[in-house]
Design a protein around this motif. Structure first.
Motif, PDB file in Angstrom:
ATOM      1  N   LEU A 238       0.832  -1.206   0.000  1.00  0.00           N
ATOM      2  CA  LEU A 238       0.000   0.000   0.000  1.00  0.00           C
ATOM      3  C   LEU A 238       0.866   1.255   0.000  1.00  0.00           C
ATOM      4  CD1 LEU A 238      -2.630  -1.106   2.675  1.00  0.00           C
ATOM      5  CD2 LEU A 238      -3.133  -0.659   0.263  1.00  0.00           C
ATOM      6  N   ASP A 239       0.334   2.333  -0.552  1.00  0.00           N
ATOM      7  CA  ASP A 239       1.045   3.608  -0.527  1.00  0.00           C
ATOM      8  C   ASP A 239       1.178   4.115   0.907  1.00  0.00           C
ATOM      9  OD1 ASP A 239       1.411   3.663  -3.221  1.00  0.00           O
ATOM     10  OD2 ASP A 239      -0.258   5.032  -3.649  1.00  0.00           O
ATOM     11  N   ASN A 240       2.201   4.954   1.112  1.00  0.00           N
ATOM     12  CA  ASN A 240       2.465   5.605   2.396  1.00  0.00           C
ATOM     13  C   ASN A 240       2.987   4.639   3.456  1.00  0.00           C
ATOM     14  OD1 ASN A 240       1.637   7.934   1.167  1.00  0.00           O
ATOM     15  ND2 ASN A 240      -0.348   8.049   2.206  1.00  0.00           N
ATOM     16  N   ILE A 241       3.549   3.519   3.032  1.00  0.00           N
ATOM     17  CA  ILE A 241       4.330   2.656   3.920  1.00  0.00           C
ATOM     18  C   ILE A 241       5.784   2.803   3.476  1.00  0.00           C
ATOM     19  CG2 ILE A 241       4.761   0.304   4.725  1.00  0.00           C
ATOM     20  CD1 ILE A 241       1.848  -0.341   4.199  1.00  0.00           C
ATOM     21  N   LEU A 242       6.589   3.411   4.309  1.00  0.00           N
ATOM     22  CA  LEU A 242       7.917   3.854   3.903  1.00  0.00           C
ATOM     23  C   LEU A 242       9.029   3.220   4.731  1.00  0.00           C
ATOM     24  CD1 LEU A 242       7.110   7.685   3.661  1.00  0.00           C
ATOM     25  CD2 LEU A 242       6.898   5.957   1.856  1.00  0.00           C
ATOM     26  N   LEU A 243      10.240   3.276   4.174  1.00  0.00           N
ATOM     27  CA  LEU A 243      11.459   2.871   4.876  1.00  0.00           C
ATOM     28  C   LEU A 243      12.219   4.117   5.312  1.00  0.00           C
ATOM     29  CD1 LEU A 243      12.732   0.068   2.458  1.00  0.00           C
ATOM     30  CD2 LEU A 243      11.322  -0.200   4.506  1.00  0.00           C
ATOM     31  N   SER A 244      13.177   3.940   6.203  1.00  0.00           N
ATOM     32  CA  SER A 244      14.007   5.055   6.647  1.00  0.00           C
ATOM     33  C   SER A 244      15.464   4.603   6.662  1.00  0.00           C
ATOM     34  CB  SER A 244      13.587   5.516   8.047  1.00  0.00           C
ATOM     35  OG  SER A 244      14.406   6.570   8.485  1.00  0.00           O
ATOM     36  N   LYS A 245      16.153   4.892   5.545  1.00  0.00           N
ATOM     37  CA  LYS A 245      17.548   4.475   5.441  1.00  0.00           C
ATOM     38  C   LYS A 245      18.408   5.507   4.725  1.00  0.00           C
ATOM     39  CE  LYS A 245      21.209   1.748   5.154  1.00  0.00           C
ATOM     40  NZ  LYS A 245      22.099   1.500   6.319  1.00  0.00           N
ATOM     41  N   ASN A 246      17.972   5.970   3.553  1.00  0.00           N
ATOM     42  CA  ASN A 246      18.830   6.834   2.760  1.00  0.00           C
ATOM     43  C   ASN A 246      18.210   8.225   2.546  1.00  0.00           C
ATOM     44  OD1 ASN A 246      16.941   6.540   0.642  1.00  0.00           O
ATOM     45  ND2 ASN A 246      18.020   4.761  -0.188  1.00  0.00           N
ATOM     46  N   PHE A 247      18.899   9.044   1.768  1.00  0.00           N
ATOM     47  CA  PHE A 247      18.478  10.426   1.545  1.00  0.00           C
ATOM     48  C   PHE A 247      17.126  10.498   0.850  1.00  0.00           C
ATOM     49  CE2 PHE A 247      18.991  14.434  -1.095  1.00  0.00           C
ATOM     50  CZ  PHE A 247      18.703  15.294  -0.037  1.00  0.00           C
ATOM     51  N   ASN A 248      16.913   9.662  -0.140  1.00  0.00           N
ATOM     52  CA  ASN A 248      15.624   9.660  -0.843  1.00  0.00           C
ATOM     53  C   ASN A 248      14.485   9.279   0.094  1.00  0.00           C
ATOM     54  OD1 ASN A 248      16.803  10.395  -3.303  1.00  0.00           O
ATOM     55  ND2 ASN A 248      17.291   8.263  -3.806  1.00  0.00           N
ATOM     56  N   HIS A 249      14.752   8.315   0.994  1.00  0.00           N
ATOM     57  CA  HIS A 249      13.733   7.957   1.987  1.00  0.00           C
ATOM     58  C   HIS A 249      13.363   9.165   2.843  1.00  0.00           C
ATOM     59  CE1 HIS A 249      15.114   3.468   1.911  1.00  0.00           C
ATOM     60  NE2 HIS A 249      14.262   3.733   0.948  1.00  0.00           N
ATOM     61  N   SER A 250      14.389   9.879   3.318  1.00  0.00           N
ATOM     62  CA  SER A 250      14.130  11.012   4.214  1.00  0.00           C
ATOM     63  C   SER A 250      13.308  12.090   3.517  1.00  0.00           C
ATOM     64  CB  SER A 250      15.451  11.585   4.739  1.00  0.00           C
ATOM     65  OG  SER A 250      16.244  12.087   3.689  1.00  0.00           O
ATOM     66  N   ASN A 251      13.598  12.361   2.253  1.00  0.00           N
ATOM     67  CA  ASN A 251      12.822  13.359   1.511  1.00  0.00           C
ATOM     68  C   ASN A 251      11.373  12.922   1.340  1.00  0.00           C
ATOM     69  OD1 ASN A 251      14.845  15.273   1.124  1.00  0.00           O
ATOM     70  ND2 ASN A 251      15.647  14.227  -0.678  1.00  0.00           N
ATOM     71  N   THR A 252      11.177  11.623   1.080  1.00  0.00           N
ATOM     72  CA  THR A 252       9.809  11.107   0.929  1.00  0.00           C
ATOM     73  C   THR A 252       9.050  11.194   2.241  1.00  0.00           C
ATOM     74  OG1 THR A 252      10.574   9.568  -0.780  1.00  0.00           O
ATOM     75  CG2 THR A 252       8.428   9.133   0.197  1.00  0.00           C
ATOM     76  N   ILE A 253       9.719  10.852   3.346  1.00  0.00           N
ATOM     77  CA  ILE A 253       9.080  10.933   4.665  1.00  0.00           C
ATOM     78  C   ILE A 253       8.646  12.360   4.960  1.00  0.00           C
ATOM     79  CG2 ILE A 253       9.486  10.754   7.154  1.00  0.00           C
ATOM     80  CD1 ILE A 253      11.338   8.369   6.530  1.00  0.00           C
ATOM     81  N   ILE A 254       9.532  13.320   4.706  1.00  0.00           N
ATOM     82  CA  ILE A 254       9.202  14.725   4.971  1.00  0.00           C
ATOM     83  C   ILE A 254       7.999  15.170   4.141  1.00  0.00           C
ATOM     84  CG2 ILE A 254      10.046  17.089   4.636  1.00  0.00           C
ATOM     85  CD1 ILE A 254      12.829  16.047   5.425  1.00  0.00           C
ATOM     86  N   GLU A 255       7.989  14.802   2.874  1.00  0.00           N
ATOM     87  CA  GLU A 255       6.906  15.218   1.986  1.00  0.00           C
ATOM     88  C   GLU A 255       5.577  14.584   2.401  1.00  0.00           C
ATOM     89  OE1 GLU A 255       5.262  17.558  -0.778  1.00  0.00           O
ATOM     90  OE2 GLU A 255       7.381  17.564  -0.196  1.00  0.00           O
ATOM     91  N   LYS A 256       5.596  13.282   2.689  1.00  0.00           N
ATOM     92  CA  LYS A 256       4.369  12.580   3.073  1.00  0.00           C
ATOM     93  C   LYS A 256       3.855  13.048   4.438  1.00  0.00           C
ATOM     94  CE  LYS A 256       4.161   9.353  -0.304  1.00  0.00           C
ATOM     95  NZ  LYS A 256       2.990   9.102  -1.181  1.00  0.00           N
ATOM     96  N   ALA A 257       4.773  13.388   5.339  1.00  0.00           N
ATOM     97  CA  ALA A 257       4.386  13.777   6.697  1.00  0.00           C
ATOM     98  C   ALA A 257       3.666  15.123   6.719  1.00  0.00           C
ATOM     99  CB  ALA A 257       5.608  13.824   7.603  1.00  0.00           C
ATOM    100  N   LYS A 258       3.857  15.927   5.679  1.00  0.00           N
ATOM    101  CA  LYS A 258       3.203  17.235   5.638  1.00  0.00           C
ATOM    102  C   LYS A 258       1.685  17.110   5.697  1.00  0.00           C
ATOM    103  CE  LYS A 258       6.829  19.617   2.995  1.00  0.00           C
ATOM    104  NZ  LYS A 258       7.168  20.247   1.685  1.00  0.00           N
TER     105      LYS A 258
END
Length: 442
Positions: free
Chosen positions: A125-145
């Protein structure tokens, strides 16, 4: 001499930079499957929480910097096959999808690690994310908004730092872990109880001792997390369950631990000649037990990478092993640990005792002073120190580095009582609290 490096991780960057300086005549080629290098993943929570506004500071090298050292860095190039007998590589250019071959005289494996991804229904499903690299961090920040209810799965360092960051940004946060305590690999119950209370006081929901069984969604996006004990609404889920070494390329070629971590000796040599490894891709001697262990930490990685370069031509400097020393700040608590917890040592069948003190860091006649809680774990017979944990509202975490050295040098709890520490009322007492722990054990 041709040196091939697979992976420009923390360990890879250290190995590359040092090798370029030590062997200026060598032809060094780096293969990196990502579009960036040297990202400090330990800064993700600070970036997500807005403490760090400019992420450029989280990169400590670049292909341009390596080029200045004469290194050829091939970004977006994935090594898809290695023959350690013939000393050959098969490489795929991810941009053009073309493949090519290369050879090496010395191979450095710094492929790092990747988050563990258990097979859970609905994990696509969408919005299930990992937290490891720079691209992950950018996605987390964008989705968390646009997210209001965030679930973090995994109560290790990364998970704890993320839930704190999300809570400080006004999100409703739930933390799930299959163990019944947070940070259970690093701290004993008397420390985790305080940190759990602090998280709860800030409104973070703790769902401990339960395992995620499936995710449910609406319109293709995650909406609910189902566990063995309950269900939790979520419009964003971050998986921080743990890491595994990226070593699939070397299955059947190099000696490994059951989890795939490459086994190296004190000179970073694998089981094949001219093949070296460092960082999260391998295991190293864990001094509290004297056995190989998988301890993926940036500190271990940069040390090991540096030693690879130093030992590439001949054994020169041996790695002294690791204590797995680490630290974390949770709201106003400064926490650090090194070596084994008492719980872990007893689970391993070791005969250990511990001493716990609560002491003020400075004399009580000073205008201010702070309480520190320190626990030291030691073997019953030999009295050798095997671990320690510290917590205080003052930053006294460097004292755990001191105990790390004690473990590395096989010191006893009795010796700790009489180590020479300076006294000055601005900083400590005539008996430093580390001495006090040793004396109490006597």
């Amino acid at each position: 001499m041709k040196i091939a490096v697979i992976g420009c991780t923390h360990a890879g960057t250290a190995a590359i930079v040092n090798a370029a300086k030590l062997y200026p005549e060598a032809q060094i080629t780096v293969y990196e499957r990502n579009d960036n290098i040297s990202f400090l993943s330990c800064g993700i929570a600070l970036y997500v929480g807005g403490v760090i506004e400019d992420p450029n500071g989280l990169f400590y090298s670049s292909p341009e910097h390596l080029a200045e050292l004469g290194v050829v860095t091939k970004m977006r190039h994935d090594v898809i096959a290695v023959d350690t007998e013939k000393k050959t590589l098969r490489v795929r250019d991810l941009a053009s999808d073309s493949e090519s071959d290369d050879t090496y005289d010395k191979l450095i494996i710094t492929t790092g690690s990747w988050p563990i991804l258990p097979r859970i229904e609905g994990s696509n499903l969408d919005n299930i994310l990992l937290s490891k690299n720079f691209n992950h961090s950018n996605t987390i920040i964008e989705k968390a908004k646009t997210a209001s209810k965030i679930v973090v799965v995994g109560a290790g360092y990364i998970g704890i730092e993320l839930v704190e960051a999300f809570e400080m940004n006004g999100k409703k946060v739930t933390l799930i872990d299959s163990t019944d305590r947070i940070l259970s690999k690093y701290l004993d119950p008397e420390f985790t109880e305080q940190t759990e209370s602090s998280l709860k006081e800030h409104g973070i929901q703790l769902a401990l001792g339960q395992t995620v069984t499936r995710f449910e969604g609406t319109d293709g996006k995650v909406a609910k997390v189902i566990t063995t004990k309950g269900e939790y609404e979520a419009d964003l889920v971050i998986l921080c369950i743990g890491f595994k070494p990226n070593t699939e390329l070397f299955q059947g070629q190099l000696e490994m631990m059951p989890n795939g971590a490459l086994i190296v000796d004190e000179y970073m040599r694998t089981s094949k000649p001219d093949v070296y490894a460092a960082g999260d891709s391998c295991a190293i001697v864990y001094n509290p037990t004297g056995k190989h262990a998988y301890i993926p930490l940036a500190t271990n990685a940069v040390r090991m990478g540096t030693l690879v370069a130093r030992n590439l031509m001949k054994p020169t400097i041996a790695y002294m092993g690791t204590q797995g020393t680490s630290g974390i700040k949770i709201y106003d608590h400064n926490i650090a640990s090194t070596g084994l917890t008492e719980t872990a040592a007893l689970d391993m069948g070791m005969d250990v005792k511990s001493v716990t003190i609560q002491e003020n860091d400075r004399p009580e006649f000073m205008p201010t002073y702070n309480e520190v809680t320190l626990k030291v774990v030691y073997e019953t017979d030999t009295r050798r120190i095997v671990g320690a944990q510290l917590m205080s509202k003052a930053d006294l975490t460097q004292s755990v580095n001191t105990i790390s050295v004690c473990i590395q040098n096989k010191m006893t709890i009795d010796q700790l009582g009489f180590v020479d520490f300076f006294f000055q009322p601005h900083y400590n007492k005539p008996w430093n609290f580390l001495n006090t722990a040793g004396l109490q054990a006597l």
